[in-house]
Design a protein around this motif. Structure first.
Motif, PDB file in Angstrom:
ATOM      1  N   GLN A  44       0.833  -1.207   0.000  1.00 34.30           N
ATOM      2  CA  GLN A  44       0.000   0.000   0.000  1.00 34.30           C
ATOM      3  C   GLN A  44       0.868   1.257   0.000  1.00 34.30           C
ATOM      4  O   GLN A  44       0.557   2.252  -0.673  1.00 34.30           O
ATOM      5  CB  GLN A  44      -0.912  -0.015   1.240  1.00 34.30           C
ATOM      6  N   LEU A  45       1.970   1.204   0.748  1.00 36.95           N
ATOM      7  CA  LEU A  45       2.846   2.360   0.841  1.00 36.95           C
ATOM      8  C   LEU A  45       3.565   2.637  -0.473  1.00 36.95           C
ATOM      9  O   LEU A  45       3.841   3.797  -0.825  1.00 36.95           O
ATOM     10  CB  LEU A  45       3.864   2.128   1.959  1.00 36.95           C
ATOM     11  N   THR A  46       3.866   1.594  -1.223  1.00 34.11           N
ATOM     12  CA  THR A  46       4.581   1.766  -2.495  1.00 34.11           C
ATOM     13  C   THR A  46       3.646   1.981  -3.684  1.00 34.11           C
ATOM     14  O   THR A  46       4.111   2.123  -4.808  1.00 34.11           O
ATOM     15  CB  THR A  46       5.483   0.544  -2.774  1.00 34.11           C
ATOM     16  N   HIS A  47       2.339   1.999  -3.420  1.00 32.59           N
ATOM     17  CA  HIS A  47       1.362   2.293  -4.468  1.00 32.59           C
ATOM     18  C   HIS A  47       0.391   3.369  -3.971  1.00 32.59           C
ATOM     19  O   HIS A  47      -0.812   3.128  -3.831  1.00 32.59           O
ATOM     20  CB  HIS A  47       0.580   1.032  -4.870  1.00 32.59           C
ATOM     21  N   PRO A  48       0.917   4.560  -3.696  1.00 32.73           N
ATOM     22  CA  PRO A  48       0.067   5.611  -3.127  1.00 32.73           C
ATOM     23  C   PRO A  48      -0.932   6.155  -4.151  1.00 32.73           C
ATOM     24  O   PRO A  48      -0.647   6.200  -5.357  1.00 32.73           O
ATOM     25  CB  PRO A  48       1.073   6.689  -2.720  1.00 32.73           C
ATOM     26  N   ALA A  49      -2.088   6.531  -3.672  1.00 29.67           N
ATOM     27  CA  ALA A  49      -3.094   7.155  -4.528  1.00 29.67           C
ATOM     28  C   ALA A  49      -2.554   8.486  -5.046  1.00 29.67           C
ATOM     29  O   ALA A  49      -1.987   9.284  -4.297  1.00 29.67           O
ATOM     30  CB  ALA A  49      -4.379   7.383  -3.738  1.00 29.67           C
ATOM     31  N   GLY A  50      -2.690   8.715  -6.322  1.00 30.57           N
ATOM     32  CA  GLY A  50      -2.196   9.959  -6.908  1.00 30.57           C
ATOM     33  C   GLY A  50      -0.692  10.014  -7.020  1.00 30.57           C
ATOM     34  O   GLY A  50      -0.142  11.069  -7.374  1.00 30.57           O
ATOM     35  N   GLY A  51      -0.006   8.913  -6.707  1.00 32.63           N
ATOM     36  CA  GLY A  51       1.437   8.876  -6.851  1.00 32.63           C
ATOM     37  C   GLY A  51       2.217   9.578  -5.760  1.00 32.63           C
ATOM     38  O   GLY A  51       3.440   9.706  -5.845  1.00 32.63           O
TER      39      GLY A  51
ATOM     40  N   VAL B 172       2.811   9.930  -1.405  1.00 33.15           N
ATOM     41  CA  VAL B 172       2.534   9.425  -0.055  1.00 33.15           C
ATOM     42  C   VAL B 172       2.043  10.568   0.825  1.00 33.15           C
ATOM     43  O   VAL B 172       2.741  11.568   1.013  1.00 33.15           O
ATOM     44  CB  VAL B 172       3.800   8.795   0.561  1.00 33.15           C
ATOM     45  N   SER B 173       0.839  10.419   1.366  1.00 34.81           N
ATOM     46  CA  SER B 173       0.250  11.452   2.219  1.00 34.81           C
ATOM     47  C   SER B 173       0.410  11.094   3.692  1.00 34.81           C
ATOM     48  O   SER B 173       0.201   9.956   4.093  1.00 34.81           O
ATOM     49  CB  SER B 173      -1.241  11.612   1.908  1.00 34.81           C
ATOM     50  N   VAL B 174       0.774  12.085   4.512  1.00 34.83           N
ATOM     51  CA  VAL B 174       0.892  11.892   5.960  1.00 34.83           C
ATOM     52  C   VAL B 174      -0.225  12.618   6.694  1.00 34.83           C
ATOM     53  O   VAL B 174      -0.150  12.827   7.909  1.00 34.83           O
ATOM     54  CB  VAL B 174       2.267  12.382   6.470  1.00 34.83           C
ATOM     55  N   ALA B 175      -1.284  12.962   5.984  1.00 31.08           N
ATOM     56  CA  ALA B 175      -2.384  13.711   6.597  1.00 31.08           C
ATOM     57  C   ALA B 175      -3.003  12.963   7.773  1.00 31.08           C
ATOM     58  O   ALA B 175      -3.411  13.578   8.767  1.00 31.08           O
ATOM     59  CB  ALA B 175      -3.451  14.014   5.546  1.00 31.08           C
ATOM     60  N   ALA B 176      -3.071  11.630   7.696  1.00 28.47           N
ATOM     61  CA  ALA B 176      -3.698  10.849   8.764  1.00 28.47           C
ATOM     62  C   ALA B 176      -2.906  10.908  10.062  1.00 28.47           C
ATOM     63  O   ALA B 176      -3.430  10.560  11.130  1.00 28.47           O
ATOM     64  CB  ALA B 176      -3.848   9.395   8.324  1.00 28.47           C
ATOM     65  N   LEU B 177      -1.660  11.344   9.997  1.00 29.29           N
ATOM     66  CA  LEU B 177      -0.829  11.436  11.190  1.00 29.29           C
ATOM     67  C   LEU B 177      -0.859  12.832  11.807  1.00 29.29           C
ATOM     68  O   LEU B 177      -0.163  13.087  12.794  1.00 29.29           O
ATOM     69  CB  LEU B 177       0.618  11.068  10.838  1.00 29.29           C
TER      70      LEU B 177
ATOM     71  N   GLY C 223      -6.001   7.283  -0.562  1.00 31.95           N
ATOM     72  CA  GLY C 223      -6.084   8.738  -0.462  1.00 31.95           C
ATOM     73  C   GLY C 223      -6.877   9.094   0.789  1.00 31.95           C
ATOM     74  O   GLY C 223      -7.945   8.504   1.022  1.00 31.95           O
ATOM     75  N   PRO C 224      -6.394  10.003   1.637  1.00 33.41           N
ATOM     76  CA  PRO C 224      -7.086  10.342   2.879  1.00 33.41           C
ATOM     77  C   PRO C 224      -8.527  10.799   2.664  1.00 33.41           C
ATOM     78  O   PRO C 224      -9.400  10.549   3.496  1.00 33.41           O
ATOM     79  CB  PRO C 224      -6.229  11.478   3.459  1.00 33.41           C
ATOM     80  N   ASP C 225      -8.782  11.463   1.528  1.00 30.20           N
ATOM     81  CA  ASP C 225     -10.125  11.984   1.275  1.00 30.20           C
ATOM     82  C   ASP C 225     -11.103  10.884   0.840  1.00 30.20           C
ATOM     83  O   ASP C 225     -12.312  11.116   0.810  1.00 30.20           O
ATOM     84  CB  ASP C 225     -10.063  13.078   0.207  1.00 30.20           C
ATOM     85  N   ARG C 226     -10.612   9.676   0.525  1.00 27.24           N
ATOM     86  CA  ARG C 226     -11.495   8.603   0.063  1.00 27.24           C
ATOM     87  C   ARG C 226     -11.528   7.391   0.990  1.00 27.24           C
ATOM     88  O   ARG C 226     -12.243   6.430   0.734  1.00 27.24           O
ATOM     89  CB  ARG C 226     -11.075   8.133  -1.338  1.00 27.24           C
ATOM     90  N   ILE C 227     -10.750   7.421   2.081  1.00 26.21           N
ATOM     91  CA  ILE C 227     -10.658   6.239   2.936  1.00 26.21           C
ATOM     92  C   ILE C 227     -12.010   5.894   3.559  1.00 26.21           C
ATOM     93  O   ILE C 227     -12.393   4.722   3.615  1.00 26.21           O
ATOM     94  CB  ILE C 227      -9.580   6.436   4.032  1.00 26.21           C
ATOM     95  N   ALA C 228     -12.762   6.888   4.017  1.00 29.83           N
ATOM     96  CA  ALA C 228     -14.062   6.607   4.642  1.00 29.83           C
ATOM     97  C   ALA C 228     -15.033   6.004   3.627  1.00 29.83           C
ATOM     98  O   ALA C 228     -15.769   5.061   3.927  1.00 29.83           O
ATOM     99  CB  ALA C 228     -14.635   7.881   5.251  1.00 29.83           C
TER     100      ALA C 228
END
Length: 507
Positions: free
Chosen positions: A185-192, A194-199, A267-272
């Motif tokens: 999952q980490l090596t295939h980030p959405a949009g290319g 890696v987002s740290v917004a969840a942290l 993507g943080p905006d689509r996880i929910a």
């Protein structure tokens, strides 16, 4: 000093667990298996995202871990002085008095039995895609549950180190696959990217944070069981602290990593949204996108073994609570019997197995939903009971050191457990406020209050039973909370009461 009352000493067969069989790794395997990593990552994490919409779940796991580390400071400090398979029961007895300890024991028996038997409701569902893929069959959930029940029942009667070996194999494989999924999952980030917004803290402290913290703490249930195996550890003073702290660290790191990498992949905006659509299949669907069908099948199989490992661990924990109570005659003495060949608490183990069988048959005959009405409700209720016990134990630790006058640092005996007690009280309030959401029922459902109300009622009945024993059976009352020392220890004073002349411990 000569004791005021010396209970008759039972035989070694009936009051001794097998000693010196568990080292730090074995205890950690029991603890982590109870935490059921794959079950939490696939179930609790995705449910949290779907229900709350809060993206700060990775940070919630780290925050809860910090609270549990605070709790563990006093917990393991007391463990160095009190080695007892009854754990919470023993600590609360020694810190808050014997009647309170019996009340805690009643709560513990209900909570751990709920956690253990609740797992039978999900193993059939978890096994369905694996069995379908391998054999093209769809057995009834209760058929799979009965097979798992038989395996757990047999293992419960074997040597504890054999159980530890089984858990080791299952757990190491399980964690390896979870980490493999995380890396994919980490090596295939959405949009290319890696987002740290969840942290970010700003994504945790939002409406719904209370429910997220409660869900996070249920993921750690089982960490406290290191003390349950203290009597069977090779060196309890070293094993219990190391196993406790390492377990919390491993659980926190694994859950935070897995829940964060899910947001990276979607993507943080689509996880929910994705969690709501895919539910427990989210982690497997993401693995299928990045690793292929074989990796999915392996993960689904390990999801089944994760549930099975948790069953084995909770079975052993529950049986040892009943054993501790039987050894001290709070429960019938038969529960305090161990096998002369394996050292396992055989009567307590068999009793737990009988209860599991009755629950499976009851749900199967009545056609009740095994996932919602057994796994989810029993798991949530059991987790809440353990939360209450952790909070009460924090207070008991402070009281124990205050009245015993044992030399210990101020940080260990008061500050850390005090901070933990306050934080846990806040989480309990949040849990009660969010209980309808946690159960998935309407806000006006009677279950919202009925399930948590079981515990104060059980605690009150336990306290009354303890008071009855003090008045009518002082020899039994003298044993409460003393574990293997119970046969040689006199009637000890209650907290705040003076020591009677001549009372004490046989030196």
């Amino acid at each position: 000093m000569s004791p005021t009352s010396t209970p008759k000493r039972p035989s070694n067969v009936s009051d001794a667990l097998a000693r010196g069989r568990l080292g730090v790794p074995s205890v950690i395997f029991f603890v982590l298996s109870a935490a059921a990593p794959f079950t939490v990552v696939a179930g609790v994490v995705t449910t949290g995202y779907a229900v709350t919409g809060v993206t700060g779940i990775p940070l919630a796991f780290l925050a809860v871990a910090a609270v549990l580390v605070l709790f563990s400071v006093g917990y393991v400090a007391m463990a160095r002085r009190v080695a007892n398979a009854g754990a919470f029961y023993a600590y609360i007895s020694r810190g808050l008095g014997r009647p309170a300890g019996v009340g805690a024991a009643w709560v513990a028996l209900i909570a751990y039995n709920a956690l253990q038997v609740g797992l039978y409701g999900t193993i059939g569902i978890a096994a369905e895609p694996v069995l379908d893929r391998l054999f093209g069959g769809h057995p009834q959930w209760w058929v799979v549950a009965l097979v798992a029940w038989g395996l757990v029942a047999v293992l419960g009667l074997l040597r504890v180190d054999i159980n530890g070996l089984v858990l080791a194999v299952l757990l190491v494989t399980e964690i390896a696959v979870i980490v493999g999924y995380d890396l994919a999952q980490l090596t295939h980030p959405a949009g290319g990217e890696v987002s740290v917004a969840a942290l970010s803290p700003e994504n945790l402290f939002v409406p719904g944070a209370g429910a997220v913290l409660v869900l996070a703490i249920t993921g750690f249930v089982g960490f406290e069981s290191s003390v349950v195996f203290s009597e069977e550890s090779k060196d309890p003073r070293r094993t219990v602290p190391m196993a406790t702290y390492l377990s919390i660290a491993i659980i926190a790191a694994l859950y935070a990593l897995s829940s964060w990498t899910m947001t990276v992949a979607t993507g943080p905006d689509r996880i929910a949204e994705r969690a709501g659509e895919d539910s427990v299949l989210l982690i497997f669907n993401l693995a299928g996108e990045h690793l292929g069908d074989t990796a999915v099948l392996i993960g689904q199989a390990l999801f089944v073994t994760s549930v099975l490992a948790a069953m084995i661990s909770f079975h052993n924990t529950t049986a040892r609570y009943a054993f501790a109570l039987g050894r001290e005659r709070v429960l019938p003495a038969a529960f305090g019997q161990t096998s002369p060949r394996t050292g396992s608490p055989r009567v307590a183990s068999l009793a737990q197995s009988v209860l599991g069988l009755l629950v499976i048959v009851l749900y199967a005959v009545n056609g009740w939903d095994p996932v919602l009405k057994l796994f989810y409700w029993a798991g949530t209720g059991g987790g809440f009971g353990v939360l209450l016990l952790i909070a009460a134990t924090s207070v008991a630790v402070i009281s124990f050191f205050a009245r015993q006058g044992v030399r210990e640092t101020l940080w260990r005996r008061a500050i850390a457990p005090g901070l933990a007690a306050v934080a846990l009280a806040v989480i309990i309030v949040l849990a009660l406020d969010n209980f309808a959401n946690l159960l998935g029922v309407a806000p006006d459902s009677p279950l919202r209050w009925a399930i948590p109300a079981v515990y104060p009622v059980a605690a009150l009945l336990g306290v009354l039973w303890g008071l009855f024993l003090r008045r009518s059976r002082p020899d039994v009352y003298a044993r409460i909370g003393l574990g293997a020392e119970s046969a040689a220890v006199a009637v000890l004073p209650e907290p705040g009461r003076p020591t009677p002349a001549g009372a004490g411990v046989r030196r």
